[in-house]
Design an enzyme around this catalytic site. Structure first.
Site, PDB file in Angstrom:
ATOM      1  N   ASP A  89      17.271  52.061  79.708  1.00  0.00           N
ATOM      2  CA  ASP A  89      16.805  51.442  80.950  1.00  0.00           C
ATOM      3  C   ASP A  89      15.999  52.422  81.797  1.00  0.00           C
ATOM      4  OD1 ASP A  89      16.558  49.340  82.741  1.00  0.00           O
ATOM      5  OD2 ASP A  89      18.335  49.904  83.860  1.00  0.00           O
TER       6      ASP A  89
ATOM      7  N   CYS B  17      12.437  47.820  85.880  1.00  0.00           N
ATOM      8  CA  CYS B  17      12.483  46.690  84.958  1.00  0.00           C
ATOM      9  C   CYS B  17      11.048  46.264  84.674  1.00  0.00           C
ATOM     10  CB  CYS B  17      13.272  45.528  85.553  1.00  0.00           C
ATOM     11  SG  CYS B  17      13.267  44.053  84.501  1.00  0.00           S
TER      12      CYS B  17
END
Length: 301
Positions: free
Chosen positions: A16, A240
């Protein structure tokens, strides 16, 4: 107020944390990052994602990274978006996978090309086959506190999505504040709502982004509610690729500093993680966003 005696820090930096970087980080650097984080005492390090390279070019080297890690990589979790991703994980003999769901209709459409309900039909065979093969399956739930297109997300909607993922066979839910708009009161409310729905904190993890500077306060709120698994990213890396308003994750170092001050055991060598984040910042060509790294990096080797 009684706090948990010990927590698990679920390190998401290599996946991530790096997935939104424009400049491709070489596979050998990713492998060294993972090994450094493990050596620093982090019990779980999410290594990569078997997502199609067209969607996340940064992780196109997922198979190479896992093959290079060899036996030590088989115990590390990886994200698998669908059955094709699971096939790749099974081929490499991996033992822990995660799926990534959405708590909102719009993000499900944008991220998964599925409706909110249709995403479960996509996850069902992936989770079922993984469990039949003896793998552990984690489920991420994104947009739990706010969605950039829909605004505030109803608590009951998040709980419904989470319950459905558990019913499919997930062993843990990671509740994500994908765009970092959540507050400590909302964290308390959501965890309480899961409890009322029969989902205890032993099945929950939290995943906070620091867009509004609330990630650490939100982590403390979750700790007060009894949560013992916290996602964090070394140096505060992350974002993201499907939500432009999402900024960095809760920094591992900032979380460790707080936990140490509270007397909560975590097993992580803070100096080693700070040194690793400073090293990674050098590869990325910019300073770490973590306050603790900025404070301590000049003093560590």
């Amino acid at each position: 107020m009684s706090l948990p005696e010990r927590v698990t820090i679920y390190e998401v930096g290599p996946r991530d944390g790096l997935q939104n970087e424009e400049a491709v980080v070489p596979a050998e650097v990713k492998v060294e990052l993972i090994r450094r984080l493990l050596a620093a005492g982090l019990p779980v390090v999410e290594a990569t994602s078997f997502v199609h390279p067209r969607w996340v070019p940064q992780l196109a080297d997922a198979a190479q990274v896992m093959a290079t890690l060899g036996e030590e990589g088989r115990a590390l979790p990886v994200l698998v978006p669908n059955e094709r991703g699971l096939d790749r994980a099974l081929e490499l003999g991996l033992r822990h996978v995660a799926v990534f769901g959405s708590a909102t209709e719009t993000f499900a459409q944008r991220n998964l090309n599925r409706s909110l309900d249709e995403q479960f039909a996509m996850f069902e065979p992936t989770v079922r086959r993984a469990r039949e093969a003896g793998l552990d399956v984690r489920a991420y739930v994104s947009m739990c506190f706010g969605d950039p297109w829909e605004g505030a997300v109803p608590v009951e909607q998040v709980v419904s999505v989470g319950r459905r993922l558990l019913d499919l066979g997930a062993s843990q839910l990671s509740l994500g504040d994908t765009i970092g708009v959540g507050t400590a009161g909302q964290v308390k409310q959501l965890i309480g709502a899961f409890g009322e729905a029969g989902v205890g904190t032993d099945l929950l993890a939290v995943h906070f982004h620091d867009t509004y500077g609330q990630a650490l306060a939100n982590a403390y709120s979750a700790l007060q509610e009894g949560v013992t698994t916290f996602d964090a990213s070394a140096g505060g890396l992350g974002g993201c690729p499907y939500a432009e308003s999402a900024t960095g994750n809760l920094a591992t170092e900032d979380l460790v500093w707080m936990l140490t001050g509270l007397g909560v055991e975590h097993g992580v060598d803070l100096g080693a993680v700070v040194a690793t984040s400073a090293w990674m910042a050098g590869h990325l060509g910019r300073p770490s966003p973590s306050a603790v790294v900025r404070a301590l990096a000049p003093t560590v080797g």
